[in-house]
Design a protein around this motif. Sequence first.
Motif, PDB file in Angstrom:
ATOM      1  N   ASN A   1       1.090   7.770   5.902  1.00 22.16           N
ATOM      2  CA  ASN A   1       1.795   7.949   7.172  1.00 22.16           C
ATOM      3  C   ASN A   1       3.084   8.079   7.084  1.00 22.16           C
ATOM      4  O   ASN A   1       3.418   8.758   8.448  1.00 22.16           O
TER       5      ASN A   1
ATOM      6  N   ALA B   1       1.396  -1.037   0.063  1.00 27.15           N
ATOM      7  CA  ALA B   1      -0.072  -0.256   0.152  1.00 27.15           C
ATOM      8  C   ALA B   1       1.084   1.619   0.093  1.00 27.15           C
ATOM      9  O   ALA B   1       0.864   1.414   1.003  1.00 27.15           O
TER      10      ALA B   1
ATOM     11  N   THR C   1      -0.707   4.515   0.672  1.00 27.07           N
ATOM     12  CA  THR C   1      -1.079   5.071   2.681  1.00 27.07           C
ATOM     13  C   THR C   1      -0.333   4.799   3.456  1.00 27.07           C
ATOM     14  O   THR C   1       0.339   6.013   3.919  1.00 27.07           O
TER      15      THR C   1
END
Lengths: 295, 295
Positions: free
Chosen positions: A47, A40, A43
């Motif tokens: 993050n 991912a 993502t």
Amino acid sequence: MREFLIGIDGGGTSCRAAVADAEGRILGYGKSGAANIMTAPDTALANIEKAARAAFLNAGLSEDLVNSARAYLGLAGNNVEDTVAYISARLPFAESTIESDGFIALQGALGDGDGAVAILGTGSIFIARCDTSVHYIGGWGYHIGDLGSGARLGQMALVESLLAYDLISPPSPMTTALLGEFNNEPPKMVGFSQRAKPGDFGRYAPYVFDYASQGDQTANRILTLSAGWVDAALDRVSDLTNGGRLCLLGGLATLYPPYLAERHRERLVVPAADALTGAIALAKSTYGSSMERSR
Amino acid sequence: MREFLIGIDGGGTSCRAAVADAEGRILGYGKSGAANIMTAPDTALANIEKAARAAFLNAGLSEDLVNSARAYLGLAGNNVEDTVAYISARLPFAESTIESDGFIALQGALGDGDGAVAILGTGSIFIARCDTSVHYIGGWGYHIGDLGSGARLGQMALVESLLAYDLISPPSPMTTALLGEFNNEPPKMVGFSQRAKPGDFGRYAPYVFDYASQGDQTANRILTLSAGWVDAALDRVSDLTNGGRLCLLGGLATLYPPYLAERHRERLVVPAADALTGAIALAKSTYGSSMERSR
């Protein structure tokens, strides 16, 4: 304008960040969710930035400073080239260096100088540094690697439970307890195994150490086998580092030593610092001179 | 009206059928696609009927006779109760009995009387019959079972190849050849392992036997370990059958004997007939008396 360094430790469950001044003094920490750049990547990018911004806020600084900071990132999955290029092009920092999460852990644990770390958690990997060269041993993942890892230990414990159920091997307190967790119904255990990710198997690894310490013969057999694999990898690591310092890291680090060969036990040192400290130290040595110039 | 018996052998890759007269004389055979009642029950139902109809046509009979035939089915996945109820309610036959594919294989291999079969293919399972009771040993699937199976052998060969690549274990001709199949790039092998189903790992099992016969030490180590597991399961089977007849079935049946313990080798018999012959024999003994009555 003050210059800042960012250290990132990104893995499959969380992403942690530290912000430091140009001298490498850590000023604040931040944390966010998973940063798995392989499964991912977007993502993970979100993050990484989130953790970095949180670290600036934690240090009492403006989070907008992320864009001028120089970052050293230790990321799981860094050995997949295409992924690293994708991530590298999209990071919010002024400059970025991506290495493995294991390498920043080694730097944190051993500081500068030669030595090796064995990271024994859900997976297993061995990293040796000798002069300027770094060697990665193992770490190929659950399906055909990660011998001695928590996932493998847990899987072996379930295998032994079914052998005991079938009366192929004698039952032990551990196998009886594990079967009990599945209501003594092997199909339930099999269903679990079909859905289980490595981390799910790994949750049974502490059982193995617990029961082994209570004299459980099956648990001890599993640990003897697993420690044998770890010893073999450590022999290779020892060759690469001329028998230098060795540090165990990861969730099983404190559990494994009694089962390892004496030749490795006597080389063990405690980790000097954590992976984020390692990332900041690497950021400082990577960007130190360019920061001098820009001031 | 003539009465007919149907035998079905259904598994994950194909479904085979035989049609026989009331005396159990086989008149024709049919074949169709996968009959995996767990993962695709409706496809399995369609393929069971298709194979049965083909068998009637092959015998020179009307395929509409399927509806009046009495069937004995050996189906993989028969140990999942809900699935069997679903299938059972939808079969096209006048009467049906569902057992495991392993059980009809045992009946075919050994005929009536006590004894055991070890089915050593992609998976592994051991079935023992003593008087009227039937015992299933192992067969729990790839993730936490199927020790000694082709899938496990193949997986172990890939594990050893990576250990050799990392210089943890000495290389052997087999590990060198396997690495070569992946262009000497472990990440390619790891990628394969992440996508591989048991049958994909199993395709490397014949390599292990081939190289072992040429003296490859790694291949021989894998086989010694695997044969040890098979021997342990056969010890349990021997207890259940009072050391009676033992028949090896499955793709590895002809390869394993030299590696098994002498105490098991001396009990080996060749299979008397195949699984479909077993299914027809079971159909005859199950429906024989009711067919007498209906005539």
